[in-house]
Design an enzyme around this catalytic site. Structure first.
Site, PDB file in Angstrom:
ATOM      1  N   ARG A  81       0.860  -1.189   0.000  1.00 37.35           N
ATOM      2  CA  ARG A  81       0.000   0.000   0.000  1.00 37.35           C
ATOM      3  C   ARG A  81       0.889   1.229   0.000  1.00 37.35           C
ATOM      4  NH1 ARG A  81      -4.946  -2.082   3.859  1.00 37.35           N
ATOM      5  NH2 ARG A  81      -5.156  -4.076   2.809  1.00 37.35           N
TER       6      ARG A  81
ATOM      7  N   GLY B 203     -17.733   0.659   2.817  1.00 38.13           N
ATOM      8  CA  GLY B 203     -16.597   0.988   3.688  1.00 38.13           C
ATOM      9  C   GLY B 203     -16.298   2.470   3.645  1.00 38.13           C
ATOM     10  N   ARG B 204     -15.622   2.892   2.587  1.00 39.55           N
ATOM     11  CA  ARG B 204     -15.174   4.288   2.520  1.00 39.55           C
ATOM     12  C   ARG B 204     -16.265   5.348   2.557  1.00 39.55           C
ATOM     13  NH1 ARG B 204     -10.789   2.456  -1.695  1.00 39.55           N
ATOM     14  NH2 ARG B 204     -12.472   0.930  -1.862  1.00 39.55           N
TER      15      ARG B 204
ATOM     16  N   HIS C 193     -11.405  -6.438  -0.908  1.00 35.95           N
ATOM     17  CA  HIS C 193     -10.859  -5.612   0.182  1.00 35.95           C
ATOM     18  C   HIS C 193     -10.748  -4.148  -0.248  1.00 35.95           C
ATOM     19  CE1 HIS C 193     -10.153  -9.363   2.251  1.00 35.95           C
ATOM     20  NE2 HIS C 193      -9.411  -9.787   1.240  1.00 35.95           N
TER      21      HIS C 193
ATOM     22  N   ASP D 245     -19.188  -6.227  -1.303  1.00 29.53           N
ATOM     23  CA  ASP D 245     -18.711  -4.861  -1.044  1.00 29.53           C
ATOM     24  C   ASP D 245     -17.655  -4.479  -2.061  1.00 29.53           C
ATOM     25  OD1 ASP D 245     -16.102  -5.551  -0.252  1.00 29.53           O
ATOM     26  OD2 ASP D 245     -16.487  -5.294   1.877  1.00 29.53           O
ATOM     27  N   GLY D 246     -17.322  -3.181  -2.044  1.00 25.98           N
ATOM     28  CA  GLY D 246     -16.300  -2.674  -2.962  1.00 25.98           C
ATOM     29  C   GLY D 246     -16.910  -1.772  -4.016  1.00 25.98           C
ATOM     30  N   GLY D 247     -16.736  -0.476  -3.834  1.00 21.49           N
ATOM     31  CA  GLY D 247     -17.123   0.486  -4.858  1.00 21.49           C
ATOM     32  C   GLY D 247     -18.598   0.836  -4.900  1.00 21.49           C
TER      33      GLY D 247
END
Ligand SMILES: Cc1cc2nc3c(=O)[nH]c(=O)nc-3n(C[C@H](O)[C@H](O)[C@H](O)COP(=O)(O)O)c2cc1C
Length: 243
Positions: free
Chosen positions: A48, A189-190, A135, A166-168
Site C-alpha cells: 500500500r 466501507g469508505r 478488500h 462490497d467494494g465500490g
C-alpha cells in the site's frame, strides 16, 4: 524436563480472548478486521504505497485493549505493514473455521471471495455466508471488480448461504444492481468514513440516508414495489450483450 516448543499464535490467542466477549452488532466489524479475510485469504498485506509514503500508523482498537497493541518498532514506511508482519498468521487454513465454530456461536462469514472455487469451499465448510470482496482494491492491483464476479459466486453457492458484496458501492443504483445480480446485501466501507470525516456522526447518517433514498428511487423507477421484486431482468451485463 523436556523443552516444549513455544508457539505464540497471535490469531488464535486473539480470537480466543475476543470472540466469546462479542455480541451480534459488533461481530461483523471485528471479523473484518481481525480474523478471516486478511488472515486466511490474504496472509500478507498488499503493498500500500500511500501508507508507506504517509507512514501510516495502525489505530489502537478498543476491542483489543489490554490484549493487543498495534505499537510497533519501525521508524520508516508503513507501521500498518510492520504491525501486520508481526501479527498475521500465515498458517491459517480452512480447518480453522471448525476451530472458530468451536469457540463462538456467532455467525461466521468468509470475506474476500472472488472465485467460485472459494465460494463452493465456503459452502462445504458451512459458514453463515460469504462476502464477495476485493478488500476495497487495497490489497492487489488487477483483482476483478466485485460486481463483475458476483454472479459467478451466486451460482456457485446455489442459494445455500447468503451472498453479500462490497467494494465500490457509492450510489443506491449500485446497491440495486448488486441485488439484481443475486446479492442479499451490500456493504460499504469508505463512503461512511468520508461522511465521518466530513461531518462526524451526522455525516455518517447522511451517507446512509442518501444511499437509502437513491436505492428507493431506483426501485420505484424500475417498477419494483419491494426488494423481492428486484430481479435479474432489471440489469444487463456485458455477458448478456455477448449472447
Ligand atoms: C481504512 C480501511 C481499513 C480496512 N481494513 C480492512 C481489514 O483490516 N480487513 C479487510 O478484510 N478489509 C479491510 N478494509 C476493506 C473493507 O472491509 C471493505 O472491503 C472495503 O472498504 C469495501 O469497499 P468500499 O470502501 O469501496 O466500500 C478496509 C477498508 C478501509 C477503507
Amino acid at each position: 524436563m523436556a523443552s516444549e516448543p513455544v508457539n505464540v499464535n497471535e490469531f488464535r490467542e486473539l480470537a480466543r480472548q475476543v470472540l466469546p466477549k462479542m455480541f451480534y452488532p459488533t461481530y461483523l466489524r471485528a471479523l473484518w478486521r481481525t480474523l478471516l479475510p486478511d488472515a486466511m485469504l490474504a496472509p500478507r498485506l498488499g503493498r500500500r504505497e500511500a501508507d508507506i509514503k504517509n507512514r501510516m500508523v495502525a489505530p489502537q482498537l478498543k476491542n483489543f485493549e489490554g490484549i493487543l497493541s498495534t505499537d510497533v518498532n519501525s521508524d520508516e514506511g508503513s507501521k500498518v505493514e510492520a504491525f501486520v508482519k508481526e501479527t498475521f498468521d500465515a498458517s491459517l487454513c480452512w480447518e480453522d473455521i471448525e476451530w472458530l465454530k468451536s469457540i463462538t456461536n456467532l455467525p461466521i462469514l468468509i470475506k474476500g471471495v472472488l472465485t467460485h472455487e472459494v465460494a463452493r469451499k465456503a459452502v462445504e465448510v458451512v459458514v453463515a455466508g460469504i462476502v464477495v470482496s476485493n478488500h476495497g482494491g487495497h490489497q492487489l492491483d488487477y483483482t476483478p471488480t466485485t460486481i463483475s464476479v458476483l454472479e459467478e459466486e451466486v451460482d456457485a453457492v446455489g442459494g445455500k448461504v447468503p451472498v453479500l458484496l462490497d467494494g465500490g458501492a457509492r450510489r443506491g443504483t449500485d446497491v440495486f444492481k448488486a441485488l439484481a445480480l443475486g446479492a442479499q446485501a451490500v456493504l460499504v466501507g469508505r463512503p461512511v468514513i468520508y461522511g465521518l470525516a466530513a461531518n462526524g456522526e451526522h455525516g455518517v447518517r447522511r451517507v446512509i440516508e442518501m444511499l437509502k433514498d437513491e436505492f428507493e428511487l431506483t426501485m420505484a423507477l424500475c417498477g419494483c414495489p419491494g426488494v423481492m421484486d428486484i430481479t435479474r431482468s432489471h440489469v444487463r451485463t456485458e455477458c448478456d450483450s455477448m449472447l
